[in-house]
Design an enzyme around this catalytic site. Sequence first.
Site, mmCIF file in Angstrom:
data_model
loop_
_atom_site.group_PDB
_atom_site.id
_atom_site.type_symbol
_atom_site.label_atom_id
_atom_site.label_comp_id
_atom_site.label_asym_id
_atom_site.label_seq_id
_atom_site.Cartn_x
_atom_site.Cartn_y
_atom_site.Cartn_z
ATOM 1 N N SER A 1 1.683 -1.427 -5.492
ATOM 2 C CA SER A 1 1.590 -0.153 -6.203
ATOM 3 C C SER A 1 0.984 0.973 -5.365
ATOM 4 C CB SER A 1 0.795 -0.305 -7.499
ATOM 5 O OG SER A 1 -0.571 -0.493 -7.232
ATOM 6 N N LYS B 1 -5.988 2.686 -7.649
ATOM 7 C CA LYS B 1 -5.084 3.819 -7.868
ATOM 8 C C LYS B 1 -5.706 5.079 -7.288
ATOM 9 C CE LYS B 1 -2.532 1.126 -10.415
ATOM 10 N NZ LYS B 1 -1.413 0.471 -9.818
#
Length: 178
Positions: free
Chosen positions: A39, A82
């Site tokens: 990701s 993230k």
Amino acid sequence: MKGIIKELLGWIVFIFIVVAASYLVITYVGQRTEVSQSSMETTLSDGDQLIVDKISYRFREPSRYDIVVFPYRYEENTYYIKRIIGLPGETVQIVDGVVWIDGQPLHEHYGNEVMQDPGLAADPITLGDDEYFVLGDNRNNSQDSRAANVGLIHRDELLGRAWVRIWPFSEFGVIKHE
């Protein structure tokens, strides 16, 4: 006999100090974590080993583009990595694959490709006083604030910011937060 006891006590005190110092460092200063999945490609790769800086957010607020680590709410001992995109008080929306902050397009250069799914951010999302909107760099392969199971991240959920990549050795160094 006294010499042996004195030497043994010296070692016990030394071991205690090392264990206590290690505990303090892991609890308050830094922690090792491993990147799992893709990701955050191309910034971070699957299998990268990182040191997370757990102390800097005690002295300053998180910034846009910081790469942060936070626990996944629905699975114990699972952490997500993230990038902070939206800050407290801002309005975030994703239109045609572009992130808009307070009505202005966000100029990014680390994403792999145009976002296909705006998720929850298809409609404007106004962040609260302690909320952050986070996205993975590999937008089409990331569970992030666009998904209901991740959602907005609260300030107290931030474990820290990714600081140093320690593995693989060929990529060793301080992580850039752009």
